[in-house]
Design a protein around this motif. Structure first.
Motif, PDB file in Angstrom:
ATOM      1  N   HIS A 185      39.765 -46.047   6.034  1.00  0.00           N
ATOM      2  CA  HIS A 185      39.403 -46.574   4.716  1.00  0.00           C
ATOM      3  C   HIS A 185      39.919 -48.015   4.581  1.00  0.00           C
ATOM      4  O   HIS A 185      40.924 -48.393   5.188  1.00  0.00           O
ATOM      5  CB  HIS A 185      39.990 -45.710   3.603  1.00  0.00           C
ATOM      6  N   LYS A 186      39.237 -48.795   3.749  1.00  0.00           N
ATOM      7  CA  LYS A 186      39.588 -50.204   3.564  1.00  0.00           C
ATOM      8  C   LYS A 186      40.266 -50.459   2.214  1.00  0.00           C
ATOM      9  O   LYS A 186      40.518 -51.613   1.859  1.00  0.00           O
ATOM     10  CB  LYS A 186      38.336 -51.067   3.694  1.00  0.00           C
ATOM     11  N   ALA A 187      40.530 -49.403   1.473  1.00  0.00           N
ATOM     12  CA  ALA A 187      41.251 -49.509   0.199  1.00  0.00           C
ATOM     13  C   ALA A 187      41.941 -48.176  -0.057  1.00  0.00           C
ATOM     14  O   ALA A 187      41.797 -47.217   0.722  1.00  0.00           O
ATOM     15  CB  ALA A 187      40.294 -49.873  -0.931  1.00  0.00           C
ATOM     16  N   ALA A 188      42.675 -48.087  -1.143  1.00  0.00           N
ATOM     17  CA  ALA A 188      43.470 -46.905  -1.453  1.00  0.00           C
ATOM     18  C   ALA A 188      42.630 -45.633  -1.484  1.00  0.00           C
ATOM     19  O   ALA A 188      41.478 -45.640  -1.934  1.00  0.00           O
ATOM     20  CB  ALA A 188      44.167 -47.089  -2.799  1.00  0.00           C
ATOM     21  N   ILE A 189      43.222 -44.533  -1.018  1.00  0.00           N
ATOM     22  CA  ILE A 189      42.575 -43.222  -1.032  1.00  0.00           C
ATOM     23  C   ILE A 189      43.030 -42.503  -2.296  1.00  0.00           C
ATOM     24  O   ILE A 189      44.223 -42.366  -2.564  1.00  0.00           O
ATOM     25  CB  ILE A 189      42.947 -42.408   0.217  1.00  0.00           C
ATOM     26  N   LEU A 190      42.064 -42.026  -3.088  1.00  0.00           N
ATOM     27  CA  LEU A 190      42.352 -41.490  -4.416  1.00  0.00           C
ATOM     28  C   LEU A 190      42.329 -39.966  -4.491  1.00  0.00           C
ATOM     29  O   LEU A 190      42.964 -39.378  -5.362  1.00  0.00           O
ATOM     30  CB  LEU A 190      41.361 -42.062  -5.433  1.00  0.00           C
ATOM     31  N   ASP A 191      41.572 -39.303  -3.597  1.00  0.00           N
ATOM     32  CA  ASP A 191      41.470 -37.841  -3.675  1.00  0.00           C
ATOM     33  C   ASP A 191      41.089 -37.285  -2.316  1.00  0.00           C
ATOM     34  O   ASP A 191      40.598 -38.010  -1.428  1.00  0.00           O
ATOM     35  CB  ASP A 191      40.433 -37.434  -4.725  1.00  0.00           C
ATOM     36  N   THR A 192      41.321 -35.974  -2.150  1.00  0.00           N
ATOM     37  CA  THR A 192      40.996 -35.290  -0.906  1.00  0.00           C
ATOM     38  C   THR A 192      40.437 -33.906  -1.209  1.00  0.00           C
ATOM     39  O   THR A 192      40.624 -33.368  -2.297  1.00  0.00           O
ATOM     40  CB  THR A 192      42.243 -35.123  -0.004  1.00  0.00           C
ATOM     41  N   ALA A 193      39.761 -33.338  -0.230  1.00  0.00           N
ATOM     42  CA  ALA A 193      39.318 -31.942  -0.276  1.00  0.00           C
ATOM     43  C   ALA A 193      39.416 -31.385   1.136  1.00  0.00           C
ATOM     44  O   ALA A 193      39.302 -32.122   2.119  1.00  0.00           O
ATOM     45  CB  ALA A 193      37.888 -31.829  -0.806  1.00  0.00           C
ATOM     46  N   ILE A 194      39.631 -30.082   1.230  1.00  0.00           N
ATOM     47  CA  ILE A 194      39.792 -29.423   2.524  1.00  0.00           C
ATOM     48  C   ILE A 194      38.604 -28.504   2.761  1.00  0.00           C
ATOM     49  O   ILE A 194      38.243 -27.704   1.892  1.00  0.00           O
ATOM     50  CB  ILE A 194      41.110 -28.633   2.566  1.00  0.00           C
ATOM     51  N   VAL A 195      37.976 -28.624   3.922  1.00  0.00           N
ATOM     52  CA  VAL A 195      36.827 -27.808   4.281  1.00  0.00           C
ATOM     53  C   VAL A 195      37.309 -26.520   4.937  1.00  0.00           C
ATOM     54  O   VAL A 195      37.985 -26.559   5.971  1.00  0.00           O
ATOM     55  CB  VAL A 195      35.886 -28.564   5.247  1.00  0.00           C
ATOM     56  N   ASP A 196      36.980 -25.384   4.306  1.00  0.00           N
ATOM     57  CA  ASP A 196      37.322 -24.079   4.859  1.00  0.00           C
ATOM     58  C   ASP A 196      38.821 -24.017   5.164  1.00  0.00           C
ATOM     59  O   ASP A 196      39.642 -24.255   4.296  1.00  0.00           O
ATOM     60  CB  ASP A 196      36.458 -23.796   6.094  1.00  0.00           C
ATOM     61  N   GLY A 198      40.523 -25.975   7.239  1.00  0.00           N
ATOM     62  CA  GLY A 198      41.170 -27.268   7.378  1.00  0.00           C
ATOM     63  C   GLY A 198      40.967 -28.014   8.678  1.00  0.00           C
ATOM     64  O   GLY A 198      41.650 -29.017   8.905  1.00  0.00           O
ATOM     65  N   ARG A 199      40.028 -27.573   9.515  1.00  0.00           N
ATOM     66  CA  ARG A 199      39.761 -28.386  10.701  1.00  0.00           C
ATOM     67  C   ARG A 199      39.125 -29.711  10.308  1.00  0.00           C
ATOM     68  O   ARG A 199      39.263 -30.713  11.002  1.00  0.00           O
ATOM     69  CB  ARG A 199      38.862 -27.625  11.681  1.00  0.00           C
ATOM     70  N   ASN A 200      38.425 -29.704   9.177  1.00  0.00           N
ATOM     71  CA  ASN A 200      37.858 -30.935   8.618  1.00  0.00           C
ATOM     72  C   ASN A 200      38.383 -31.138   7.209  1.00  0.00           C
ATOM     73  O   ASN A 200      38.634 -30.164   6.482  1.00  0.00           O
ATOM     74  CB  ASN A 200      36.330 -30.871   8.575  1.00  0.00           C
ATOM     75  N   VAL A 201      38.557 -32.401   6.814  1.00  0.00           N
ATOM     76  CA  VAL A 201      38.949 -32.743   5.446  1.00  0.00           C
ATOM     77  C   VAL A 201      38.081 -33.893   4.953  1.00  0.00           C
ATOM     78  O   VAL A 201      37.447 -34.603   5.748  1.00  0.00           O
ATOM     79  CB  VAL A 201      40.448 -33.125   5.350  1.00  0.00           C
ATOM     80  N   ILE A 202      38.085 -34.067   3.626  1.00  0.00           N
ATOM     81  CA  ILE A 202      37.295 -35.119   2.985  1.00  0.00           C
ATOM     82  C   ILE A 202      38.240 -36.012   2.200  1.00  0.00           C
ATOM     83  O   ILE A 202      39.202 -35.542   1.582  1.00  0.00           O
ATOM     84  CB  ILE A 202      36.236 -34.512   2.057  1.00  0.00           C
ATOM     85  N   THR A 203      37.967 -37.322   2.201  1.00  0.00           N
ATOM     86  CA  THR A 203      38.739 -38.271   1.420  1.00  0.00           C
ATOM     87  C   THR A 203      37.798 -39.158   0.619  1.00  0.00           C
ATOM     88  O   THR A 203      36.661 -39.410   1.021  1.00  0.00           O
ATOM     89  CB  THR A 203      39.612 -39.164   2.326  1.00  0.00           C
ATOM     90  N   THR A 204      38.280 -39.635  -0.546  1.00  0.00           N
ATOM     91  CA  THR A 204      37.517 -40.586  -1.346  1.00  0.00           C
ATOM     92  C   THR A 204      38.399 -41.793  -1.619  1.00  0.00           C
ATOM     93  O   THR A 204      39.622 -41.682  -1.700  1.00  0.00           O
ATOM     94  CB  THR A 204      37.058 -39.975  -2.681  1.00  0.00           C
ATOM     95  N   SER A 205      37.760 -42.960  -1.796  1.00  0.00           N
ATOM     96  CA  SER A 205      38.540 -44.189  -1.802  1.00  0.00           C
ATOM     97  C   SER A 205      38.004 -45.234  -2.771  1.00  0.00           C
ATOM     98  O   SER A 205      36.846 -45.204  -3.191  1.00  0.00           O
ATOM     99  CB  SER A 205      38.552 -44.775  -0.382  1.00  0.00           C
ATOM    100  N   ARG A 206      38.884 -46.186  -3.083  1.00  0.00           N
ATOM    101  CA  ARG A 206      38.493 -47.352  -3.862  1.00  0.00           C
ATOM    102  C   ARG A 206      37.568 -48.285  -3.086  1.00  0.00           C
ATOM    103  O   ARG A 206      37.022 -49.231  -3.662  1.00  0.00           O
ATOM    104  CB  ARG A 206      39.738 -48.131  -4.302  1.00  0.00           C
ATOM    105  N   ASP A 207      37.395 -48.035  -1.779  1.00  0.00           N
ATOM    106  CA  ASP A 207      36.464 -48.869  -1.009  1.00  0.00           C
ATOM    107  C   ASP A 207      35.013 -48.453  -1.225  1.00  0.00           C
ATOM    108  O   ASP A 207      34.100 -49.019  -0.603  1.00  0.00           O
ATOM    109  CB  ASP A 207      36.814 -48.873   0.486  1.00  0.00           C
ATOM    110  N   GLY A 208      34.772 -47.474  -2.106  1.00  0.00           N
ATOM    111  CA  GLY A 208      33.407 -47.068  -2.430  1.00  0.00           C
ATOM    112  C   GLY A 208      32.787 -46.089  -1.462  1.00  0.00           C
ATOM    113  O   GLY A 208      31.572 -45.903  -1.458  1.00  0.00           O
ATOM    114  N   CYS A 233      37.291 -39.197  -7.384  1.00  0.00           N
ATOM    115  CA  CYS A 233      37.631 -37.783  -7.211  1.00  0.00           C
ATOM    116  C   CYS A 233      36.545 -37.072  -6.424  1.00  0.00           C
ATOM    117  O   CYS A 233      35.428 -37.582  -6.275  1.00  0.00           O
ATOM    118  CB  CYS A 233      37.815 -37.101  -8.567  1.00  0.00           C
ATOM    119  N   CYS A 234      36.887 -35.899  -5.916  1.00  0.00           N
ATOM    120  CA  CYS A 234      35.914 -35.094  -5.169  1.00  0.00           C
ATOM    121  C   CYS A 234      36.237 -33.619  -5.342  1.00  0.00           C
ATOM    122  O   CYS A 234      37.357 -33.235  -5.704  1.00  0.00           O
ATOM    123  CB  CYS A 234      35.892 -35.464  -3.685  1.00  0.00           C
ATOM    124  N   SER A 235      35.245 -32.792  -5.080  1.00  0.00           N
ATOM    125  CA  SER A 235      35.422 -31.345  -5.067  1.00  0.00           C
ATOM    126  C   SER A 235      34.401 -30.746  -4.126  1.00  0.00           C
ATOM    127  O   SER A 235      33.287 -31.274  -3.988  1.00  0.00           O
ATOM    128  CB  SER A 235      35.255 -30.764  -6.474  1.00  0.00           C
TER     129      SER A 235
END
Length: 402
Positions: A185-196, A198-208, A233-235
């Motif tokens: 990411h190129k800016a701050a990370i604001l939220d996360t989510a875990i897939v099943d 946890g082998r995969n995860v999701i992040t959301t950021s101020r970089d859009g 945010c994410c869900s």
């Protein structure tokens, strides 16, 4: 669709009412805040306790009444000439004030069913602690700057965190060691989510952008771009089969696990909440709201909810996302956090209130304790609800009183 143009009525009870009325002649203020002023004020008066430890309570004015009194909850009703309203108020069973510095805001929070909590503050501290005593077990050190989000993997023995340093970190609960760090990411990370699991995860950021990661190899598998501004945010949820999530993707990496049948909700600073098929990468819908979307979550297989900076709550029917199922605004601050619970959801806000909305989209219960300090996060371990507050405290509420 029902959209309320003006804030709805509220009942407000003094934040420390349970201690204020504990002794004989103790008093706590209560008010009925009307959408059409003026508001009305009264007092809840304590008259000692029964042999079982329950308080004897009355109200000063006949428009207000109390009922269903327990050690940590009370139902207060208002019956006026033009309006009537009833709410259950629940006090915390314990307040943890020593996990973080009282002068620092607790901004991130999660709890596990195994008796552990993880939380972060505005000083960048990340703490692992016991939910029964508040004893700090470990200090997770490695981030540089504020940690905006922290959560447990489903196993309860691994923690995911991210923040202003643009790093996603995975921690061992048993050792406190950082097992993986992901950057991109190129800016701050604001939220996360875990897939099943946890082998995969999701992040959301101020970089859009939002990113899907492979934790094992610490690599980004895909990036959701062109979201037009900060992604706050994410869900992640699994909608019913009738909801089209886009075509199957046959070109997936074998590092992508259990993304089929999942919808990704993204709440954005540009006043939109957007839904994507996680595996297809296709946008399913984009709904414009009244202001920046700060929080979103799935309530069931067919309903999702989001909350905005202007304090409005939107309920979405995922089978028809062209318009919200219902929307309303109460006389509160910005919506900061949402938690699905028993077909409804909890909402925490910028004015220190935390309330439960039932499955018929009606506010039913208020959690007290914060004296107007914002509540940044609300979570549950299955037996209790926890809130993270600007005053540095983490409060626990027993579900037996809700």
């Amino acid at each position: 669709m029902e959209i309320m143009a003006t804030p709805s009525n509220r009942l407000i009870l003094q934040s420390d009412w349970d201690s204020a009325v504990r002794e004989r002649n103790g008093k706590a203020w209560v008010s009925f805040k009307s959408a059409t002023p003026p508001s009305e004020y009264s007092e809840v008066c304590g008259h000692g306790r029964s042999p079982e430890g329950l308080p004897y309570l009355t109200t000063k004015d006949e428009q207000f009444s109390v009922s269903d009194i327990t050690k940590k909850s009370v139902v207060i009703a208002y019956n006026g000439e033009t309006a009537s309203l009833s709410r259950k108020f629940v006090a915390p069973t314990i307040t943890f004030s020593a996990i973080h510095n009282p002068n620092k805001q607790v901004t991130g929070l999660d709890t596990s069913s195994g008796g552990l909590g993880v939380s972060s503050d505005s000083e960048g501290n990340l703490r692992l602690w016991q939910t029964d005593t508040g004893e700090v077990r470990r200090k997770l050190e490695g981030h540089v700057g504020d940690v905006y989000t922290c959560r447990f993997f489903p196993s309860g023995i691994v923690v995911l965190s991210a923040g202003s340093d643009m790093m996603v970190k995975v921690w061992s609960v048993e050792t406190g060691a950082c097992a993986a760090t992901m950057t991109g990411h190129k800016a701050a990370i604001l939220d996360t989510a875990i897939v099943d699991r946890g082998r995969n995860v999701i992040t959301t950021s101020r970089d859009g952008t939002a990113k899907l990661w492979d934790v094992g190899q610490q690599q980004c598998l895909t990036t959701f771009e062109e979201l037009r501004g900060d992604v706050n945010c994410c869900s992640l949820g699994s909608p019913e089969n009738s909801i089209d999530l886009g075509p199957a993707n046959n070109a997936l990496s074998d590092r992508e696990v259990s993304t089929d049948g999942k919808m990704l909700l993204l709440g954005c600073e540009n006043r939109s909440v957007q839904g994507f098929g996680l595996q297809s990468r296709e946008q399913i819908f984009c709904l414009n709201c009244d202001s920046a979307v700060n929080a979103c979550t799935f309530v069931s297989e067919v309903f999702a909810v989001c909350g905005t900076q202007e304090g409005r709550v939107y309920v979405l029917d995922l089978r028809n996302t062209s318009t919200p199922l219902t929307s309303w605004k109460e006389s509160r601050g910005p919506v900061l956090s949402l938690l699905a619970h028993k077909g409804g959801f909890f909402v925490s806000t910028g004015d220190g209130s935390c309330f439960h909305v039932s499955d018929d989209w009606a506010t039913s219960t208020e959690l007290t304790g914060s004296d107007c300090d914002p509540l940044y996060k609300v979570c549950s371990d299955g037996t209790s609800i926890y809130t993270a507050c600007r005053d540095g405290a983490i409060r626990r509420y027993s579900l037996t009183y809700l």
